[in-house]
Design a protein around this motif. Structure first.
Motif, PDB file in Angstrom:
ATOM      1  N   PHE A 165      -8.377  13.425   0.938  1.00  0.00           N
ATOM      2  CA  PHE A 165      -8.423  14.277   2.130  1.00  0.00           C
ATOM      3  C   PHE A 165      -7.698  13.607   3.302  1.00  0.00           C
ATOM      4  O   PHE A 165      -6.905  14.243   4.001  1.00  0.00           O
ATOM      5  CB  PHE A 165      -9.889  14.565   2.490  1.00  0.00           C
ATOM      6  N   LEU A 166      -7.973  12.308   3.497  1.00  0.00           N
ATOM      7  CA  LEU A 166      -7.347  11.583   4.616  1.00  0.00           C
ATOM      8  C   LEU A 166      -5.831  11.550   4.474  1.00  0.00           C
ATOM      9  O   LEU A 166      -5.096  11.697   5.449  1.00  0.00           O
ATOM     10  CB  LEU A 166      -7.894  10.149   4.699  1.00  0.00           C
ATOM     11  N   ASN A 167      -5.358  11.370   3.224  1.00  0.00           N
ATOM     12  CA  ASN A 167      -3.913  11.338   2.986  1.00  0.00           C
ATOM     13  C   ASN A 167      -3.299  12.724   3.151  1.00  0.00           C
ATOM     14  O   ASN A 167      -2.204  12.864   3.694  1.00  0.00           O
ATOM     15  CB  ASN A 167      -3.611  10.822   1.584  1.00  0.00           C
ATOM     16  N   ALA A 168      -4.033  13.742   2.689  1.00  0.00           N
ATOM     17  CA  ALA A 168      -3.506  15.109   2.759  1.00  0.00           C
ATOM     18  C   ALA A 168      -3.376  15.577   4.209  1.00  0.00           C
ATOM     19  O   ALA A 168      -2.557  16.440   4.501  1.00  0.00           O
ATOM     20  CB  ALA A 168      -4.412  16.056   1.990  1.00  0.00           C
ATOM     21  N   PHE A 192      -7.258  12.627  10.666  1.00  0.00           N
ATOM     22  CA  PHE A 192      -8.645  12.213  10.399  1.00  0.00           C
ATOM     23  C   PHE A 192      -8.768  10.687  10.308  1.00  0.00           C
ATOM     24  O   PHE A 192      -9.684  10.177   9.678  1.00  0.00           O
ATOM     25  CB  PHE A 192      -9.164  12.902   9.123  1.00  0.00           C
ATOM     26  N   GLU A 193      -7.836   9.990  10.924  1.00  0.00           N
ATOM     27  CA  GLU A 193      -7.919   8.527  11.004  1.00  0.00           C
ATOM     28  C   GLU A 193      -8.992   8.179  12.047  1.00  0.00           C
ATOM     29  O   GLU A 193      -9.335   9.028  12.886  1.00  0.00           O
ATOM     30  CB  GLU A 193      -6.567   7.954  11.434  1.00  0.00           C
ATOM     31  N   PRO A 194      -9.540   6.941  12.043  1.00  0.00           N
ATOM     32  CA  PRO A 194     -10.596   6.617  13.020  1.00  0.00           C
ATOM     33  C   PRO A 194     -10.195   6.952  14.458  1.00  0.00           C
ATOM     34  O   PRO A 194     -11.019   7.401  15.248  1.00  0.00           O
ATOM     35  CB  PRO A 194     -10.780   5.112  12.841  1.00  0.00           C
ATOM     36  N   ARG A 195      -8.935   6.760  14.806  1.00  0.00           N
ATOM     37  CA  ARG A 195      -8.480   6.994  16.185  1.00  0.00           C
ATOM     38  C   ARG A 195      -8.376   8.487  16.532  1.00  0.00           C
ATOM     39  O   ARG A 195      -8.545   8.864  17.685  1.00  0.00           O
ATOM     40  CB  ARG A 195      -7.098   6.345  16.353  1.00  0.00           C
ATOM     41  N   THR A 196      -8.077   9.302  15.521  1.00  0.00           N
ATOM     42  CA  THR A 196      -7.748  10.703  15.803  1.00  0.00           C
ATOM     43  C   THR A 196      -8.791  11.700  15.289  1.00  0.00           C
ATOM     44  O   THR A 196      -8.676  12.890  15.574  1.00  0.00           O
ATOM     45  CB  THR A 196      -6.394  11.058  15.149  1.00  0.00           C
ATOM     46  N   ALA A 197      -9.763  11.222  14.524  1.00  0.00           N
ATOM     47  CA  ALA A 197     -10.713  12.145  13.872  1.00  0.00           C
ATOM     48  C   ALA A 197     -11.482  12.976  14.899  1.00  0.00           C
ATOM     49  O   ALA A 197     -11.858  12.456  15.952  1.00  0.00           O
ATOM     50  CB  ALA A 197     -11.695  11.352  13.023  1.00  0.00           C
ATOM     51  N   PRO A 198     -11.708  14.256  14.603  1.00  0.00           N
ATOM     52  CA  PRO A 198     -12.478  15.092  15.540  1.00  0.00           C
ATOM     53  C   PRO A 198     -13.920  14.603  15.641  1.00  0.00           C
ATOM     54  O   PRO A 198     -14.522  14.244  14.638  1.00  0.00           O
ATOM     55  CB  PRO A 198     -12.406  16.491  14.915  1.00  0.00           C
ATOM     56  N   MET A 199     -14.440  14.601  16.870  1.00  0.00           N
ATOM     57  CA  MET A 199     -15.808  14.134  17.084  1.00  0.00           C
ATOM     58  C   MET A 199     -16.794  15.296  17.173  1.00  0.00           C
ATOM     59  O   MET A 199     -17.987  15.107  17.036  1.00  0.00           O
ATOM     60  CB  MET A 199     -15.900  13.299  18.373  1.00  0.00           C
ATOM     61  N   GLY A 257       0.834  -1.209   0.000  1.00  0.00           N
ATOM     62  CA  GLY A 257       0.000   0.000   0.000  1.00  0.00           C
ATOM     63  C   GLY A 257       0.860   1.247   0.000  1.00  0.00           C
ATOM     64  O   GLY A 257       2.085   1.169   0.114  1.00  0.00           O
ATOM     65  N   ASP A 258       0.195   2.386  -0.149  1.00  0.00           N
ATOM     66  CA  ASP A 258       0.905   3.666  -0.104  1.00  0.00           C
ATOM     67  C   ASP A 258       0.623   4.328   1.238  1.00  0.00           C
ATOM     68  O   ASP A 258      -0.504   4.276   1.730  1.00  0.00           O
ATOM     69  CB  ASP A 258       0.406   4.588  -1.228  1.00  0.00           C
ATOM     70  N   PHE A 259       1.651   4.946   1.790  1.00  0.00           N
ATOM     71  CA  PHE A 259       1.485   5.561   3.105  1.00  0.00           C
ATOM     72  C   PHE A 259       1.813   7.050   3.015  1.00  0.00           C
ATOM     73  O   PHE A 259       2.867   7.419   2.497  1.00  0.00           O
ATOM     74  CB  PHE A 259       2.400   4.865   4.121  1.00  0.00           C
TER      75      PHE A 259
END
Lengths: 227, 227
Positions: free
Chosen positions: B88-91, B96-103, A43-45
């Protein structure tokens, strides 16, 4: 919904060419269901978007980490065996994360404390993968593929003396998709778990008590050195 | 059955298959909406992003559903720029990963305190962030389908049916004011059928597609100055 395909063996023997191939393909399809699924995680990270910490960090990937492979042998004839190779993707992901996280980062060619010259770094990070678990919908009856990993990180000085050691988990899941194979879904779940690992590492690095102490000492040392 | 009869039967089966493409299972759907502070003249040059919530342990908001809603909006109003979810997630990795995304919308301020994050947000020019939470689940399935293959030909016989239910909720955040400006929820359910007389004839209820159109249309009414 049941699916039954029947092909009388005596008729296959006298069947014409295309039908023979079709019968062979059907048999192979059935055999493959009970074979070994091998996933080489790819995958790309993305590079983390953050202000790099003012540290020079070296990373040493032990051989087991660099070539990490998870193997599970099928317990019943109905199950499939699994081989999930994460080593290459681990190294690729951690290199991208650490490069974005620290002002200077280098991947070491030799283990710390083995006489190698690592003068340019403040400390050396050694990641280890303690455990990897997976779950697929046929096992859990839940519509997601999951990968869970537990890391053990060691931060050592140039002589290999420990500065800090801490554990960290990461988790990734991906939903079932029509016509997506188990191997493709497990790969996707592993990518999600690796991304989560990077996110967790970035978020928890300066919050880990042992590291906080070390970070404070590094900060005051750099202030002393500034004229 | 002689050759002519087989050909006639096959023609009928193919005709039925073509008919099945036209036929669709029935879907019932409902949409609830509560929005305020609508941009009366559209969003101008700004962009929107649609993200899936992936916190729950037993389901995952499907990425293809998020893509479907984005495509629906972009296709109906070409003036609205929809930033792809992965882009957007990569940028903005790892924020904005599931663990860190704002709630909560107020968490965005905390993120923007980091200059690289604020710069990236400015570059993307995102005016609205839409979080979608939900999934499409299989509620029931019954029936059986048997397929056979032999030297004279092959075919299937039987009947299968299954039900799907989709439940999604979209929460709209105004990125400039850091407030929630609306909630749209949709639910859809439908029964699919697959009779098989030589050829399986799928009569699929487009449950997820209906939910996508429902939520997409409501979002379009909120975001677009044309609707």
């Amino acid at each position: 919904m049941g699916l039954m395909i029947t092909a009388p063996s005596d008729k296959i023997a006298t069947a014409t060419g295309p039908l023979k191939y079709a019968a062979c393909a059907t048999i192979l399809l059935f055999l493959s269901a009970c074979g070994t699924n091998k996933v080489i995680v790819e995958g790309d990270f993305p590079k983390p978007v953050m202000t790099p910490l003012p540290l020079n960090i070296g990373v040493w990937y032990p051989e087991e980490f660099r070539n990490h492979e998870f193997t599970e042998i099928a317990k019943t004839p109905r199950d499939s065996s699994w081989i999930v190779h994460t080593g290459n993707a681990q190294v690729e992901m951690w290199n991208v994360v650490l490069e974005g996280m620290f002002q200077n980062f280098i991947e070491l060619k030799a283990a710390p404390g083995t006489g190698a010259i690592n003068q340019g770094v403040d400390a050396i990070l050694i990641p280890e993968l303690d455990e990897l678990q997976y779950a697929i919908p046929t096992q859990t009856h839940v519509k997601v593929y999951e990968i869970w990993m537990r890391y053990r990180f060691k931060l050592v000085d140039l002589d290999g003396e420990p500065i800090a050691q801490w554990m960290m988990t990461s988790y990734g899941k991906t939903p079932t998709v029509f016509l997506q194979s188990d191997t493709a879904a497990v790969n996707q779940a592993a990518i999600m778990a690796l991304r989560d690992g990077g996110a967790n590492f970035i978020r928890s690095f300066s919050r880990t008590p042992e590291l906080r102490e070390w970070l404070t000492s590094m900060s005051s040392r750099s202030k002393e050195m500034t004229p | 059955m002689n050759g002519d009869e087989i050909r006639s039967f096959t023609k009928t089966a193919l005709l039925l298959s073509a008919l099945a493409v036209i036929l669709c299972g029935c879907v019932s759907a409902s949409v609830d909406e509560m929005v305020f502070n609508e941009p009366t003249e559209g969003i101008g040059d700004a962009s929107i992003v649609i993200l899936g919530r992936r916190h729950s342990s037993d389901y995952d908001t499907e990425p293809e559903f998020i893509e479907c809603v984005g495509d629906h909006i972009a296709a109906k109003d070409k003036g609205i720029r929809v930033v792809g979810e992965l882009e957007f997630l990569n940028a903005l990795y790892p924020w904005f990963e599931p663990r860190t995304a704002p709630m909560h919308p107020r968490d965005i301020d905390r993120l923007l305190q980091q200059k690289p994050v604020a710069d990236k947000m400015l570059e993307l020019n995102t005016e609205y962030m839409i979080w979608i939470d939900g999934s499409t689940e299989r509620t029931n399935s019954s029936g059986s389908l048997a397929c056979g293959i032999g030297p004279g030909g092959g075919g299937c016989f039987g009947f299968g049916t299954w039900g799907d239910e989709a439940n999604y909720e979209a929460v709209i955040w105004d990125f400039t004011d850091k407030v929630e400006v609306g909630r749209i929820s949709t639910s859809a359910s439908g029964q699919s059928y697959m009779p098989a007389i030589i050829v399986p004839i799928p009569i699929i209820a487009p449950v997820q597609g209906t939910a996508c159109d429902g939520i997409g249309t409501q979002l379009l009414e909120f975001l677009s100055g044309k609707y």
